[in-house]
Structure formats: C-alpha cells, structure tokens
Design an enzyme around this catalytic site. Sequence first.
Site, PDB file in Angstrom:
ATOM      1  N   ILE A  15      51.971  30.294  31.084  1.00 41.80           N
ATOM      2  CA  ILE A  15      51.697  31.567  32.769  1.00 41.80           C
ATOM      3  C   ILE A  15      50.416  31.893  32.392  1.00 41.80           C
ATOM      4  O   ILE A  15      50.367  32.687  31.276  1.00 41.80           O
ATOM      5  CB  ILE A  15      52.549  32.351  33.234  1.00 41.80           C
ATOM      6  CG1 ILE A  15      53.785  32.029  32.740  1.00 41.80           C
ATOM      7  CG2 ILE A  15      51.956  33.455  34.008  1.00 41.80           C
ATOM      8  CD1 ILE A  15      55.163  33.577  33.114  1.00 41.80           C
TER       9      ILE A  15
ATOM     10  N   ASP B 230      40.439  32.516  28.281  1.00 43.44           N
ATOM     11  CA  ASP B 230      39.854  32.793  29.887  1.00 43.44           C
ATOM     12  C   ASP B 230      40.542  31.900  30.574  1.00 43.44           C
ATOM     13  O   ASP B 230      40.118  30.924  30.580  1.00 43.44           O
ATOM     14  CB  ASP B 230      38.334  33.445  29.385  1.00 43.44           C
ATOM     15  CG  ASP B 230      37.853  33.843  30.598  1.00 43.44           C
ATOM     16  OD1 ASP B 230      38.263  33.519  31.891  1.00 43.44           O
ATOM     17  OD2 ASP B 230      36.709  34.681  30.774  1.00 43.44           O
TER      18      ASP B 230
ATOM     19  N   TYR C  29      37.090  36.059  48.105  1.00 51.53           N
ATOM     20  CA  TYR C  29      38.172  35.648  47.717  1.00 51.53           C
ATOM     21  C   TYR C  29      39.194  35.244  48.612  1.00 51.53           C
ATOM     22  O   TYR C  29      39.882  34.089  47.537  1.00 51.53           O
ATOM     23  CB  TYR C  29      39.007  37.086  47.635  1.00 51.53           C
ATOM     24  CG  TYR C  29      40.351  37.289  46.748  1.00 51.53           C
ATOM     25  CD1 TYR C  29      40.411  37.400  45.333  1.00 51.53           C
ATOM     26  CD2 TYR C  29      41.364  37.582  47.205  1.00 51.53           C
ATOM     27  CE1 TYR C  29      42.358  36.868  44.990  1.00 51.53           C
ATOM     28  CE2 TYR C  29      42.790  37.247  47.402  1.00 51.53           C
ATOM     29  CZ  TYR C  29      42.568  37.082  45.415  1.00 51.53           C
ATOM     30  OH  TYR C  29      44.605  36.749  44.828  1.00 51.53           O
TER      31      TYR C  29
ATOM     32  N   LYS D  82      41.337  31.073  47.958  1.00 53.81           N
ATOM     33  CA  LYS D  82      42.086  30.806  48.028  1.00 53.81           C
ATOM     34  C   LYS D  82      43.037  29.260  48.372  1.00 53.81           C
ATOM     35  O   LYS D  82      43.366  28.816  48.331  1.00 53.81           O
ATOM     36  CB  LYS D  82      43.099  32.136  47.527  1.00 53.81           C
ATOM     37  CG  LYS D  82      43.381  33.419  46.463  1.00 53.81           C
ATOM     38  CD  LYS D  82      43.838  33.079  45.548  1.00 53.81           C
ATOM     39  CE  LYS D  82      43.945  33.738  44.270  1.00 53.81           C
ATOM     40  NZ  LYS D  82      44.924  33.343  43.564  1.00 53.81           N
TER      41      LYS D  82
HETATM   42  N1  LIG Z   1      48.958  41.342  43.632  1.00 54.49           N
HETATM   43  C1  LIG Z   1      47.933  40.952  44.872  1.00 54.49           C
HETATM   44  O1  LIG Z   1      48.324  41.871  46.180  1.00 54.49           O
HETATM   45  C2  LIG Z   1      48.157  39.362  45.483  1.00 54.49           C
HETATM   46  C3  LIG Z   1      48.868  38.919  46.280  1.00 54.49           C
HETATM   47  C4  LIG Z   1      48.465  38.063  46.574  1.00 54.49           C
HETATM   48  C5  LIG Z   1      47.551  37.152  45.452  1.00 54.49           C
HETATM   49  N2  LIG Z   1      47.565  37.645  44.150  1.00 54.49           N
HETATM   50  C6  LIG Z   1      47.232  36.366  43.128  1.00 54.49           C
HETATM   51  O2  LIG Z   1      48.140  36.763  42.113  1.00 54.49           O
HETATM   52  C7  LIG Z   1      48.068  37.079  40.698  1.00 54.49           C
HETATM   53  C8  LIG Z   1      47.996  37.562  39.994  1.00 54.49           C
HETATM   54  O3  LIG Z   1      47.792  39.027  39.939  1.00 54.49           O
HETATM   55  P1  LIG Z   1      48.247  40.455  39.916  1.00 54.49           P
HETATM   56  O4  LIG Z   1      48.081  40.780  40.997  1.00 54.49           O
HETATM   57  O5  LIG Z   1      49.518  40.181  39.058  1.00 54.49           O
HETATM   58  O6  LIG Z   1      46.909  40.344  39.102  1.00 54.49           O
HETATM   59  P2  LIG Z   1      46.687  41.768  37.904  1.00 54.49           P
HETATM   60  O7  LIG Z   1      47.660  42.595  37.938  1.00 54.49           O
HETATM   61  O8  LIG Z   1      44.783  41.882  38.195  1.00 54.49           O
HETATM   62  O9  LIG Z   1      46.870  40.973  36.643  1.00 54.49           O
HETATM   63  C9  LIG Z   1      46.442  39.727  36.066  1.00 54.49           C
HETATM   64  C10 LIG Z   1      46.268  39.492  34.651  1.00 54.49           C
HETATM   65  O10 LIG Z   1      45.433  37.720  34.418  1.00 54.49           O
HETATM   66  C11 LIG Z   1      45.069  38.433  33.331  1.00 54.49           C
HETATM   67  N3  LIG Z   1      43.366  37.506  33.926  1.00 54.49           N
HETATM   68  C12 LIG Z   1      42.656  37.749  34.695  1.00 54.49           C
HETATM   69  N4  LIG Z   1      41.064  37.468  34.527  1.00 54.49           N
HETATM   70  C13 LIG Z   1      41.519  36.237  33.622  1.00 54.49           C
HETATM   71  C14 LIG Z   1      41.217  34.989  33.209  1.00 54.49           C
HETATM   72  N5  LIG Z   1      39.558  34.476  33.471  1.00 54.49           N
HETATM   73  N6  LIG Z   1      41.491  33.981  31.743  1.00 54.49           N
HETATM   74  C15 LIG Z   1      43.547  34.653  31.308  1.00 54.49           C
HETATM   75  N7  LIG Z   1      43.986  35.957  31.915  1.00 54.49           N
HETATM   76  C16 LIG Z   1      42.381  36.600  33.146  1.00 54.49           C
HETATM   77  C17 LIG Z   1      44.745  39.631  33.278  1.00 54.49           C
HETATM   78  O11 LIG Z   1      44.279  40.489  32.089  1.00 54.49           O
HETATM   79  P3  LIG Z   1      43.728  40.341  31.116  1.00 54.49           P
HETATM   80  O12 LIG Z   1      42.956  41.289  31.888  1.00 54.49           O
HETATM   81  O13 LIG Z   1      43.511  40.074  29.870  1.00 54.49           O
HETATM   82  O14 LIG Z   1      42.451  38.805  31.303  1.00 54.49           O
HETATM   83  C18 LIG Z   1      46.128  39.712  33.674  1.00 54.49           C
HETATM   84  O15 LIG Z   1      46.755  40.431  32.548  1.00 54.49           O
HETATM   85  C19 LIG Z   1      46.894  35.696  40.793  1.00 54.49           C
HETATM   86  O16 LIG Z   1      46.090  35.014  41.001  1.00 54.49           O
HETATM   87  C20 LIG Z   1      46.007  36.961  42.329  1.00 54.49           C
HETATM   88  O17 LIG Z   1      44.844  36.276  42.790  1.00 54.49           O
HETATM   89  C21 LIG Z   1      48.050  39.037  44.160  1.00 54.49           C
END
Ligand SMILES: NC(=O)c1ccc[n+]([C@@H]2O[C@H](COP(=O)([O-])OP(=O)(O)OC[C@H]3O[C@@H](n4cnc5c(N)ncnc54)[C@H](OP(=O)(O)O)[C@@H]3O)[C@@H](O)[C@H]2O)c1
Length: 255
Positions: A10, A58, A153, A157
Amino acid sequence: MNLKGKTILITGGGSGIGLEAAKQFLQIGAKVIITGRNQDKLDAARKAYPTLITIQSDAGNKDDAYSLFDKVSQLGGIDILYNNAGVGVPPKNLGIADDAHLKGAAYEMEVNYLGVIRLNNLFMEMLKSRDESAIINTTSILAMVPSLVEATYSASKSALAFYTKSLREHLKILRANVKVFELLPPLVDTDMVADRDDKKISAEQLVKGLIAGLERDQYTIRVGDSKLIYIFSRFFPKFSFGLINPNKIISTLKP
Ligand SMILES: NC(=O)c1ccc[n+]([C@@H]2O[C@H](COP(=O)([O-])OP(=O)(O)OC[C@H]3O[C@@H](n4cnc5c(N)ncnc54)[C@H](OP(=O)(O)O)[C@@H]3O)[C@@H](O)[C@H]2O)c1
C-alpha cells in the site's frame, strides 16, 4: 478475489485511508507492506501494528520507485499493488492564473498519475507471474465531476480513471492474470480534508466497501456518495455539478 494469505503493498499507508486499509487487510490474514515519505509516521504505524512492514518511499520519485521495487522483490514480492498515495494542492489564489497553481498541478500529476503508472510498470511482470494478482488505483468522486476549487486535483484523478479503465481492458486482451480495480472514494474523514466541514464517511467505512468490492471482483468500487454522483452525473450532469460545487463554494470564487 481471495485476500487471505496475499501480500499487499500500500503506497501512502502511514495514515488516513492507507493505514486503515493496512489494518483491515492484516485482520483478514494478508501480509502488508506500507510506504510513505515520513519515517516517523511509518514508525508509529509499525508500533500500532507490529506485523506491518514499512519502507520509506515517495510515490512521485523515480529513484524511490526503483529502490522500492528492489526491496519488495527481496522480501519475496507482492500479489496486490494498492496505489493509495495521493496529494491535493489547493490553489492559494482562487483566481488560479499564477505559477504556483501550475506547479501544484504538475506535482499532483507526478504523484497521483505518473507515479502510479511508473509503479504499475515496474511491478507488472511480478504481478503477472502470480496465480491471482491485482492492482488497485485510487481515483475519487471528483474523477466523475470536477470540483472548481480542486480543478487540477480532479483532472489528475480523471486522468488516472481513464488510464485504469484502459489498463484493465488491455490486460484482458493480453490474457494477463492481473485484475485492475478502481476505488472511487467520496469525501473521507482524513487529514487530507481536515479543513472541510461537509459530510464525510469514515476511513473504516470506505475500506469495508473496498474489501467487499475486491472479494466480489467488482472492478469499479464506488462507496457512499460516489454511487449517487455516478448516477446523477450520467443522467443529470448539471445537477451533479451543483452537488459537488454548491453555492457556498461558488461564492468563494467571486471577486
Ligand atoms: N480523503 C478524501 O476525502 C479522499 C477522497 C477521494 C480520494 N481520496 C484519495 O485517497 C487516497 C488517500 O487519501 P487520504 O485521505 O488517506 O490522504 P491523507 O490523509 O493525506 O494521507 C495520505 C497518506 O499518503 C502519504 N503520502 C502522501 N504523498 C505521498 C507520496 N508522494 N509518496 C508516498 N506516500 C505519500 C502520506 O504520508 P507521508 O506524508 O508520510 O508521505 C499519508 O500517510 C489519496 O489518493 C486521495 O487522493 C481521498
């Protein structure tokens, strides 16, 4: 597909949806490897779930991708590549026509789109060699209807969604044994959207929906409001645009 006994990588698993997925996959009896940029977050995740394997990496960086592939190969490889890491860079200036906006858009494409293609390409032969394997790409409700305040963004997507559909069909033509899933989350309660006060579902709910979809081989997995927006965007596009961009958002864009 059967998840028990599978090894799952993951990306971005140190917090948010990725960490919740790691927890639920471990409970099912899968072996889980997570990545992230921040070592402290990975250490905290490992402390909470000691059987997790963590690798600092990353998802938008080419050298990190190659090194991740080597490390995962040494660990015995994976059956499932779950591309979860994603970033959103909201424009500082909602008038949007500035260099920062372009820089943010390029970064979003690097992580959300190109980084996913790079990892899929690197791991493809490994996945093809497994009896039952999969790629999970995380798009968004905004891949169906764009948000005016998260335009770039949404576009990143949407690009990922088209690539995902094409990859799935291409692999079928090649008779490759790799299932390609698309997860379309609605607004989920994580750090990414901590400043939003709109309706959100929990990461736990989203991941339950993801796992149910994987187990049913349902290749397009919409959870919560993503189901509703899918129907509305097909038959009532203007209405769905208004749901994603309500007046309170439009008013922030007016001079
Ligand atoms: N939350 C929502 O409402 C939502 C809705 C639709 C889609 N999504 C998608 O769902 C996925 C997860 O979102 P989330 O809400 O869990 O986001 P989040 O709360 O910002 O968490 C993202 C995680 O990914 C890691 N990360 C960020 N950039 C990275 C990179 N370049 N390489 C490796 N790790 C990275 C971050 O840790 P580090 O900072 O340590 O790297 C963090 O642990 C994303 O693709 C997001 O676009 C989210």
